[in-house]
Design a protein around this motif. Sequence first.
Motif, PDB file in Angstrom:
ATOM      1  N   SER A   1       0.809  -1.222   0.000  1.00  0.00           N
ATOM      2  CA  SER A   1       0.000   0.000   0.000  1.00  0.00           C
ATOM      3  C   SER A   1       0.843   1.273   0.000  1.00  0.00           C
ATOM      4  N   ILE A   2       2.136   1.177   0.365  1.00  0.00           N
ATOM      5  CA  ILE A   2       2.978   2.383   0.368  1.00  0.00           C
ATOM      6  C   ILE A   2       3.912   2.439  -0.841  1.00  0.00           C
ATOM      7  N   THR A   3       3.759   1.474  -1.758  1.00  0.00           N
ATOM      8  CA  THR A   3       4.537   1.516  -2.994  1.00  0.00           C
ATOM      9  C   THR A   3       3.716   2.234  -4.070  1.00  0.00           C
ATOM     10  N   PRO A   4       4.355   2.787  -5.095  1.00  0.00           N
ATOM     11  CA  PRO A   4       3.615   3.498  -6.139  1.00  0.00           C
ATOM     12  C   PRO A   4       2.587   2.607  -6.846  1.00  0.00           C
ATOM     13  N   LYS A   5       1.429   3.159  -7.149  1.00  0.00           N
ATOM     14  CA  LYS A   5       0.376   2.382  -7.812  1.00  0.00           C
ATOM     15  C   LYS A   5       0.763   2.011  -9.245  1.00  0.00           C
ATOM     16  N   THR A   6       1.744   2.699  -9.782  1.00  0.00           N
ATOM     17  CA  THR A   6       2.174   2.440 -11.170  1.00  0.00           C
ATOM     18  C   THR A   6       3.183   1.295 -11.260  1.00  0.00           C
ATOM     19  N   ARG A   7       3.490   0.678 -10.136  1.00  0.00           N
ATOM     20  CA  ARG A   7       4.504  -0.391 -10.124  1.00  0.00           C
ATOM     21  C   ARG A   7       4.024  -1.595 -10.938  1.00  0.00           C
ATOM     22  N   GLN A   8       4.977  -2.430 -11.339  1.00  0.00           N
ATOM     23  CA  GLN A   8       4.678  -3.731 -11.936  1.00  0.00           C
ATOM     24  C   GLN A   8       4.786  -4.773 -10.832  1.00  0.00           C
ATOM     25  N   THR A   9       3.750  -5.598 -10.673  1.00  0.00           N
ATOM     26  CA  THR A   9       3.718  -6.566  -9.573  1.00  0.00           C
ATOM     27  C   THR A   9       3.695  -7.985 -10.109  1.00  0.00           C
ATOM     28  N   LEU A  10       4.577  -8.811  -9.550  1.00  0.00           N
ATOM     29  CA  LEU A  10       4.659 -10.226  -9.932  1.00  0.00           C
ATOM     30  C   LEU A  10       4.395 -11.074  -8.705  1.00  0.00           C
TER      31      LEU A  10
END
Length: 411
Positions: free
Chosen positions: A174-183
């Motif tokens: 929740s504190i990482t950027p929403k635009t991140r790529q998540t695996l």
Amino acid sequence: MSFRSLGLVSPILKTLEKQELHVPTPIQEKSIPIILEGKDVIGLAQTGTGKTAAFILPLLSKMYGTQQTGKFRKVKMLVLSPTRELAQQIGEVIKPFASATNIKTCTIVGGVPIFKQFKDLRKGSDIIIGTPGRVEDHISQKSIDLSNAKYTVLDEADQMLDIGFLPAVRRILSITPKTRQTLLFSATMPQEIKRLVEKFMVSPVEVTVSAVAKPVEKINQKIIMLNNSQKIDALKEIVQSRAGARLLIFTKTKHGAEKVVKSLSKDGFSVASIHGNKSQNQRQKSLINFKNGNCPLLVATDIAARGIDVPGVEAVINYDLPEVPESYVHRIGRTARAGMTGDAISFCSELEIKKLRAIEKLINTRIKTKNYPTIGSIKIRETENKDTAKKIDDRRRRGGNPGRRKFKRKR
């Protein structure tokens, strides 16, 4: 298909060639192109299928060429792992590829003094690999800043759920950027993980390379029927018959692990243990001695069941059957790695027959059984052991619940 056809950058390909790795595993072949496209990925695969490289290689390729100069670097990639051992193993796998691409990494786990990690983190890292608990500790101490993280990886997500790390994972994401790529990589996909996916991933592509929770085909599985009191003697006979072989023994509890270690040590066997009561240094030392052959016997709880890649494990012995059927698959996956063959020997007492039925139902296989003692040259004694095993197998066929008595209701 070769790694060269997947679109990885030159330094990564050269490092793969040095390691004599030319052909990707199925999970790598399917995942790498999708990750390089910038899409979120859910990877469902058995342990030992090369999941770590499936996310490391494309993400390092994407990071290569971006600004990596300067002493103090901002965190661009976060990898979360359920256990200290798995986090450190990921760190070891990343090392040569990170070095080739001028990327700095830092592994942070519990069980080691946090002030030493403060020093490493102050130097700056492009990639942080860690356990959720220790990562949260550093976030609260402001020694980790994830505001610039472009990539997040959740490895062995279902085990993080089992351990109780999911709330921490949610807080971290929740504190990482929403635009991140998540695996997200997992062996199973329980409902709680699906909810995590819905909240934190954007139109993820699901990659499945084999049936979930199916053991590796090259593992020879067998069950030994016996009483609880006979387990330690049966174990000693197996160890003696496989003198010098690398054997991984799983117990249900930490206390049980230490009892087994004490009994084996008393008989002159070289044995170590790894479980939650051990310090990080002790656990690391046990793993190193097991890997290099100085200590061929390792007794572990389920903390070591996933992700610990120790080559040449001849057999996995389930001293106690696991509470969760899926854990059986993860345990025995420590043998028959990288195309090798291996044995999975499981002890089953009358009280464990319900667990055995659940395992067989999950893997859709009837595991062949033997009565104790049947190891080495010892013949089956015509004693209570045979009767007990026959009674267990009868209940196994009927589907009865051992340990429960039926009483007639009084009228």
